[in-house]
Design an enzyme around this catalytic site. Sequence first.
Site, PDB file in Angstrom:
ATOM      1  CE1 TYR A 148      -3.534   2.417  -0.038  1.00 29.13           C
ATOM      2  CE2 TYR A 148      -4.502   1.099   1.721  1.00 29.13           C
ATOM      3  CZ  TYR A 148      -4.616   2.092   0.778  1.00 29.13           C
ATOM      4  OH  TYR A 148      -5.810   2.760   0.641  1.00 29.13           O
ATOM      5  CE  LYS A 196      -5.591   1.176  -2.457  1.00 35.69           C
ATOM      6  NZ  LYS A 196      -6.903   0.693  -2.010  1.00 35.69           N
ATOM      7  CE  LYS A 198      -5.820   5.691  -0.072  1.00 34.47           C
ATOM      8  NZ  LYS A 198      -7.211   5.249  -0.349  1.00 34.47           N
ATOM      9  N   PRO A 227      -7.639   7.087  -6.436  1.00 36.44           N
ATOM     10  CG  PRO A 227      -7.868   8.033  -8.536  1.00 36.44           C
ATOM     11  CD  PRO A 227      -8.140   6.769  -7.783  1.00 36.44           C
ATOM     12  CG  ASN A 274     -12.651   1.726  -0.540  1.00 41.41           C
ATOM     13  OD1 ASN A 274     -11.783   1.866  -1.397  1.00 41.41           O
ATOM     14  ND2 ASN A 274     -12.773   2.560   0.486  1.00 41.41           N
ATOM     15  CG  HIS A 325     -11.171  -0.539   2.400  1.00 38.91           C
ATOM     16  ND1 HIS A 325     -11.545  -0.270   3.706  1.00 38.91           N
ATOM     17  CD2 HIS A 325     -10.644   0.606   1.915  1.00 38.91           C
ATOM     18  CE1 HIS A 325     -11.265   0.988   3.979  1.00 38.91           C
ATOM     19  NE2 HIS A 325     -10.721   1.545   2.919  1.00 38.91           N
ATOM     20  NE  ARG A 409      -8.327   9.000   8.437  1.00 41.80           N
ATOM     21  CZ  ARG A 409      -8.046   8.065   7.549  1.00 41.80           C
ATOM     22  NH1 ARG A 409      -8.422   6.821   7.742  1.00 41.80           N
ATOM     23  NH2 ARG A 409      -7.366   8.363   6.451  1.00 41.80           N
TER      24      ARG A 409
HETATM   25 MG   LIG Z   1     -10.144   2.815  -1.783  1.00 43.41          MG
END
Ligand SMILES: [Mg+2]
Length: 429
Positions: A148, A196, A198, A227, A274, A325, A409
């Site tokens: 990731y 992957k 981000k 994105p 997701n 996810h 968060r």
């Molecule tokens: Mg995602």
Amino acid sequence: MSAPKITDVVVTPVAVLDPPLLNASGVHEPYQLRAVIELRTDEGVVGLSEAYGDTPTLNNLRKAAPSLIGLSVFDLNGLTQRVAVTLAGVTPSTLTDLVGKASLQKTVGQAIGAFEVACFDAQGKATGLRVCDLLGGAVREEVPYSAYLFYRWAKHPAGATGPDYEDDDWGDALDPAGIVAQAQRMVDTYGFASLKLKGGVFDPDAEADAIEALRAAFPGHPLRLDPNANWSVETSKRIAKRLEGLLEYLEDPTGGNPGMGEVARATSLPLATNMCVTAFQEIPEAVALDSVRVVLSDHHYWGGFRASLKLAGICETFGWGLSMHSNTHLGISLAAMTHLAAAVPNLNYACDTHSPWTREDVVRPGALEWNTATGSLLVPGGAGLGVELDYDALERLNRQYEDCGVRVRDDASAMRLAEPGWELRTPRF
Ligand SMILES: [Mg+2]
């Protein structure tokens, strides 16, 4: 066979150090919050689980907890019913908009999932079986995960550092060379076979440049770009065109099923999500608009293991691929994700995990073992989830929670420390 009954539910919030990872909303704060759940029973068995640790989630877990007293850990329909009744009137909440819109179904599903995982752990401990065996049996004994990759800073911005924060040693990654170097370290350390990135952080063409650089550096690794719905439909179409043939899927380039459907019709790239399919009620629209080809499941908000298996069946029905996810998580959730992934025959893709970014944990070391030749986690062999709580670590990380002051968060506020004018805007590009 024994059927332990729940006598006590303990929910303990913890804060763990987190690096400054950039995303569409802003930047990760120095601490991420999790909740550790212990279901104690009349037979001494304790079921473990892990959930979000933000205040709305904690409030919901604590509101639902008393309704579970006296329930058998095998009565999962009873669990679902009790939690749904208790939380029927709560305000919908979500950890972050990066997992789609808040809805009551997801909010209730988060609490059901949190307790259901702990029930499965208790079932396993009571019977000597692994959770994956209780879920129908392992179709794989090693679960592949993806690297990731994040654009990131070396340090948190001034003003963000908490009392005990020390920067990690990854440095920054703000351009294609930085992303390739980060990927190399992840592949060297874990053996990840899928990569992957981000996205939704920088100009979309700069992110496409990074994908091309990854393709050149790792010609055999499937690539993904996410994105987080931060591109317009037009931008998504243009960048999708540019990346055709380079990605195994493009994840949530734009927001909502109508927009995703429009992009899907303009590209041969499979679109994954997701964000626009995150609850069962969102599936009919996605089917009608043919907006996605791959769904990233997540037992934390789909409603637990059984809901995730139901989702897997729906994906199979409609010919959708299934991936997994991840939000920042600790070892209990990593074990849970791995048992679930081991028991889903049609999981077609390596799962996401934030593990490489997490430096602290609440589980005793040793149970979670990587096959560093393949980037796969071995399914833990012990009963239940196969992980044990480290009570000293739990106490320390709970104290860190009390001291750090973070309660929800908020990536945007963290970003404003570096860029005072920063606002949440979707799509940004
Ligand atoms: Mg995602």
